[in-house]
Design a protein around this motif. Structure first.
Motif, PDB file in Angstrom:
ATOM      1  N   LEU A  42       0.801  -1.072  -0.062  1.00 46.18           N
ATOM      2  CA  LEU A  42      -0.059   0.046   0.035  1.00 46.18           C
ATOM      3  C   LEU A  42       0.775   1.209  -0.055  1.00 46.18           C
ATOM      4  CD1 LEU A  42      -2.643  -0.851   2.605  1.00 46.18           C
ATOM      5  CD2 LEU A  42      -3.068  -0.794   0.143  1.00 46.18           C
ATOM      6  N   LYS A  43       0.372   2.159  -0.645  1.00 43.71           N
ATOM      7  CA  LYS A  43       1.164   3.364  -0.716  1.00 43.71           C
ATOM      8  C   LYS A  43       0.973   4.081   0.573  1.00 43.71           C
ATOM      9  CE  LYS A  43       1.407   4.011  -5.988  1.00 43.71           C
ATOM     10  NZ  LYS A  43       1.176   4.714  -7.106  1.00 43.71           N
ATOM     11  N   SER A  44       2.146   4.932   1.091  1.00 41.61           N
ATOM     12  CA  SER A  44       1.667   5.756   2.242  1.00 41.61           C
ATOM     13  C   SER A  44       0.836   6.947   1.771  1.00 41.61           C
ATOM     14  CB  SER A  44       2.937   6.192   2.581  1.00 41.61           C
ATOM     15  OG  SER A  44       3.698   7.382   1.885  1.00 41.61           O
ATOM     16  N   PRO A  45       0.186   7.611   2.719  1.00 40.27           N
ATOM     17  CA  PRO A  45      -0.693   8.857   2.226  1.00 40.27           C
ATOM     18  C   PRO A  45       0.179   9.832   1.407  1.00 40.27           C
ATOM     19  CG  PRO A  45      -1.166   7.987   4.622  1.00 40.27           C
ATOM     20  CD  PRO A  45       0.023   7.276   4.206  1.00 40.27           C
ATOM     21  N   GLU A  46       1.466  10.002   2.205  1.00 38.34           N
ATOM     22  CA  GLU A  46       2.282  11.132   1.473  1.00 38.34           C
ATOM     23  C   GLU A  46       2.474  10.628  -0.100  1.00 38.34           C
ATOM     24  OE1 GLU A  46       6.754  11.709   2.096  1.00 38.34           O
ATOM     25  OE2 GLU A  46       5.651  13.006   3.361  1.00 38.34           O
ATOM     26  N   GLU A  47       2.785   9.300  -0.330  1.00 37.47           N
ATOM     27  CA  GLU A  47       2.963   8.915  -1.815  1.00 37.47           C
ATOM     28  C   GLU A  47       1.892   9.015  -2.556  1.00 37.47           C
ATOM     29  OE1 GLU A  47       6.334   5.420  -2.182  1.00 37.47           O
ATOM     30  OE2 GLU A  47       4.514   5.069  -0.815  1.00 37.47           O
ATOM     31  N   LEU A  48       0.634   8.802  -1.833  1.00 39.52           N
ATOM     32  CA  LEU A  48      -0.503   8.966  -2.711  1.00 39.52           C
ATOM     33  C   LEU A  48      -0.900  10.285  -3.301  1.00 39.52           C
ATOM     34  CD1 LEU A  48      -3.178   7.205  -3.520  1.00 39.52           C
ATOM     35  CD2 LEU A  48      -4.236   7.641  -1.399  1.00 39.52           C
ATOM     36  N   THR A  49      -0.454  11.356  -2.413  1.00 37.35           N
ATOM     37  CA  THR A  49      -0.977  12.859  -2.663  1.00 37.35           C
ATOM     38  C   THR A  49       0.124  13.027  -3.999  1.00 37.35           C
ATOM     39  OG1 THR A  49       1.064  13.506  -1.403  1.00 37.35           O
ATOM     40  CG2 THR A  49      -1.121  13.448  -0.266  1.00 37.35           C
ATOM     41  N   LYS A  50       1.110  12.237  -4.405  1.00 34.70           N
ATOM     42  CA  LYS A  50       2.063  12.773  -5.405  1.00 34.70           C
ATOM     43  C   LYS A  50       1.195  12.322  -6.718  1.00 34.70           C
ATOM     44  CE  LYS A  50       5.060  13.742  -2.553  1.00 34.70           C
ATOM     45  NZ  LYS A  50       5.298  15.273  -2.059  1.00 34.70           N
ATOM     46  N   GLU A  51       0.314  11.389  -6.633  1.00 36.84           N
ATOM     47  CA  GLU A  51      -0.509  11.170  -7.884  1.00 36.84           C
ATOM     48  C   GLU A  51      -1.494  12.365  -8.387  1.00 36.84           C
ATOM     49  OE1 GLU A  51      -2.330   7.443  -7.192  1.00 36.84           O
ATOM     50  OE2 GLU A  51      -0.811   6.364  -6.865  1.00 36.84           O
ATOM     51  N   SER A  52      -1.467  13.343  -7.455  1.00 38.99           N
ATOM     52  CA  SER A  52      -2.487  14.223  -7.876  1.00 38.99           C
ATOM     53  C   SER A  52      -1.952  15.055  -9.008  1.00 38.99           C
ATOM     54  CB  SER A  52      -2.723  15.235  -6.586  1.00 38.99           C
ATOM     55  OG  SER A  52      -3.390  16.237  -7.301  1.00 38.99           O
ATOM     56  N   HIS A  53      -2.782  15.286 -10.005  1.00 41.07           N
ATOM     57  CA  HIS A  53      -2.482  16.044 -11.217  1.00 41.07           C
ATOM     58  C   HIS A  53      -3.091  17.402 -11.183  1.00 41.07           C
ATOM     59  CE1 HIS A  53       0.003  13.009 -12.758  1.00 41.07           C
ATOM     60  NE2 HIS A  53      -0.904  12.099 -12.668  1.00 41.07           N
ATOM     61  N   LEU A  54      -4.266  17.804 -10.112  1.00 34.14           N
ATOM     62  CA  LEU A  54      -4.833  18.813 -10.078  1.00 34.14           C
ATOM     63  C   LEU A  54      -4.382  19.820  -9.316  1.00 34.14           C
ATOM     64  CD1 LEU A  54      -7.775  20.184 -10.576  1.00 34.14           C
ATOM     65  CD2 LEU A  54      -8.400  19.094  -8.347  1.00 34.14           C
ATOM     66  N   GLU A  55      -4.076  20.923 -10.022  1.00 34.76           N
ATOM     67  CA  GLU A  55      -3.473  22.133  -9.414  1.00 34.76           C
ATOM     68  C   GLU A  55      -4.387  22.956  -8.633  1.00 34.76           C
ATOM     69  OE1 GLU A  55      -0.603  24.272 -11.310  1.00 34.76           O
ATOM     70  OE2 GLU A  55       0.290  22.384 -12.206  1.00 34.76           O
ATOM     71  N   SER A  56      -4.842  22.176  -7.379  1.00 34.92           N
ATOM     72  CA  SER A  56      -5.798  22.982  -6.287  1.00 34.92           C
ATOM     73  C   SER A  56      -4.966  23.769  -5.402  1.00 34.92           C
ATOM     74  CB  SER A  56      -6.612  21.800  -5.959  1.00 34.92           C
ATOM     75  OG  SER A  56      -5.810  21.020  -5.081  1.00 34.92           O
ATOM     76  N   LYS A  57      -5.702  24.712  -5.089  1.00 30.65           N
ATOM     77  CA  LYS A  57      -4.953  26.001  -4.093  1.00 30.65           C
ATOM     78  C   LYS A  57      -6.145  26.197  -3.294  1.00 30.65           C
ATOM     79  CE  LYS A  57      -1.367  27.890  -6.991  1.00 30.65           C
ATOM     80  NZ  LYS A  57      -0.845  29.170  -7.391  1.00 30.65           N
ATOM     81  N   PRO A  58      -5.787  26.019  -1.652  1.00 35.92           N
ATOM     82  CA  PRO A  58      -6.911  26.679  -0.940  1.00 35.92           C
ATOM     83  C   PRO A  58      -7.141  28.134  -1.254  1.00 35.92           C
ATOM     84  CG  PRO A  58      -4.769  26.433   0.120  1.00 35.92           C
ATOM     85  CD  PRO A  58      -4.350  25.785  -1.081  1.00 35.92           C
ATOM     86  N   ILE A  59      -8.313  28.425  -0.771  1.00 33.92           N
ATOM     87  CA  ILE A  59      -8.774  29.923  -1.073  1.00 33.92           C
ATOM     88  C   ILE A  59      -7.848  30.951  -0.402  1.00 33.92           C
ATOM     89  CG2 ILE A  59     -10.863  31.401  -0.673  1.00 33.92           C
ATOM     90  CD1 ILE A  59     -12.619  29.102  -0.727  1.00 33.92           C
ATOM     91  N   ASP A  60      -7.526  30.576   0.714  1.00 34.62           N
ATOM     92  CA  ASP A  60      -6.600  31.587   1.545  1.00 34.62           C
ATOM     93  C   ASP A  60      -5.091  31.217   1.394  1.00 34.62           C
ATOM     94  OD1 ASP A  60      -7.629  30.716   4.865  1.00 34.62           O
ATOM     95  OD2 ASP A  60      -7.265  29.593   3.210  1.00 34.62           O
TER      96      ASP A  60
END
Length: 335
Positions: A42-60
């Motif tokens: 199983l991938k660690s939570p940190e490794e899993l976030t690396k699969e993200s391709h969405l350039e999301s940014k928090p509002i603030d």
């Protein structure tokens, strides 16, 4: 004072921690075969976030509000008296043991203050603690950089509440009179510390404003606990929804990969806690699994072996005629 002897080791000390890999439960003489062909890594939570391709940014995202390091308030658990390695002078230790024995104090209640109100609160607080101009810890980077959460005091509180709820789940599994005491000590310490931080670190000078903040944080805590409980007792989709509303503030531009990573992170912590006996947990023998480590389930044989070792450890301890009054406990080590 928290006693940390060789007898009171955490279940986590029996885990093999591999950075950016996985956490494997094992016994000292029988380690799970990492090279097993059919083993699912199983991938660690940190490794899993690396699969993200969405350039999301928090509002603030640009609204940084870290506290000033020059006015930092130390944790009670930062005191030398709460250190795992601190040894009281012999005369003080002897006097304390005499008081405990004379008044037949219930150590399972006495420990709730230093364990829940100091050590466990310190664990929750430090996960995402951040100061202006200082490098983030590994766990803080996971929340602020990998998950792109805003570095604000309010966000720190939400992350802290999430970790406190994780501990609440385990505390509620203890006998009621003890579990309730541990929860209360943790909550009391939380709001006492927040009040101090608002005055001394955030430069809030109005007592009325601080009171309003405390009321708001109390409401947030109650709402988050209720929502996380619902997710815990139902399914991951409900838990993810609760995390989205509380931890991520209900943002519309949330990355589903990030949400999945947090769900995996939470479930990993809960699983480790579920494998701990009441006795181990009550003496402070737990720490959160790092986001860059993953947790795999024990096999039936490993569970049986771990339970047997725990029983033998505490049976030997309780049968020792020289056991100190402060080391005694009525809590189960067989669950």
């Amino acid at each position: 004072m928290i006693k940390h002897s060789s007898i009171c080791k955490s279940v986590l000390s029996q885990l093999k921690l591999t950075p950016s890999s996985r956490v494997l439960f094992h016994q000292s003489s029988q380690v799970y075969d990492e090279k097993k062909a059919d083993a699912k890594i199983l991938k660690s939570p940190e490794e899993l976030t690396k699969e993200s391709h969405l350039e999301s940014k928090p509002i603030d995202f640009s609204n940084y509000a870290p506290v000033r390091p020059g006015k930092r308030k130390t944790l009670l658990s930062d005191s030398k008296y709460e250190s795992k390695n601190y040894q009281l002078p012999r005369w003080k230790e002897a006097f304390g043991e005499l008081i405990i024995k004379t008044f037949n104090l219930d150590m399972d209640k006495v420990r709730s203050g230093p364990v829940a109100g100091s050590y466990y609160y310190g664990l929750c607080k430090n996960v995402a603690l951040q100061y202006e101009g200082e490098e983030l810890s590994r766990s803080a980077k996971f929340f602020y950089e990998d998950l792109r959460l805003p570095r604000t005091f309010s966000q720190w509180f939400q992350i802290t509440v999430l970790h406190e709820w994780i501990l609440f789940v385990r505390m509620r599994a203890m006998p009621f009179k003890y579990g309730r005491n541990y929860q209360q000590k943790l909550v009391d310490r939380t709001f006492s510390d927040i009040e101090t931080r608002l005055f001394d670190e955030m430069n809030v000078t109005s007592g009325r404003i601080v009171d309003q903040y405390l009321k708001d944080f109390n409401t947030q805590l109650r709402g988050a606990v209720f929502a996380y409980d619902e997710g815990f007792y139902t399914d991951d989709a409900t838990l993810a929804s609760a995390l989205w509303r509380n931890l991520f503030g209900g943002r519309k531009n949330i990355d589903m990969v990030h949400l999945e990573a947090v769900v995996r992170y939470v479930r990993s912590q809960l699983y480790v806690l579920s494998r701990m006996s009441d006795r181990d947990f009550a003496v402070g023998a737990f720490k959160f699994v790092s986001p860059d480590e993953s947790v795999e389930r024990l096999t039936a044989e490993q569970e049986a072996s771990l339970k047997e070792k725990t029983i033998k450890k505490y049976e030997a301890m309780d049968s020792d005629p020289n056991i100190l009054p402060s080391d005694r406990s009525q809590l189960s080590y067989k669950n």
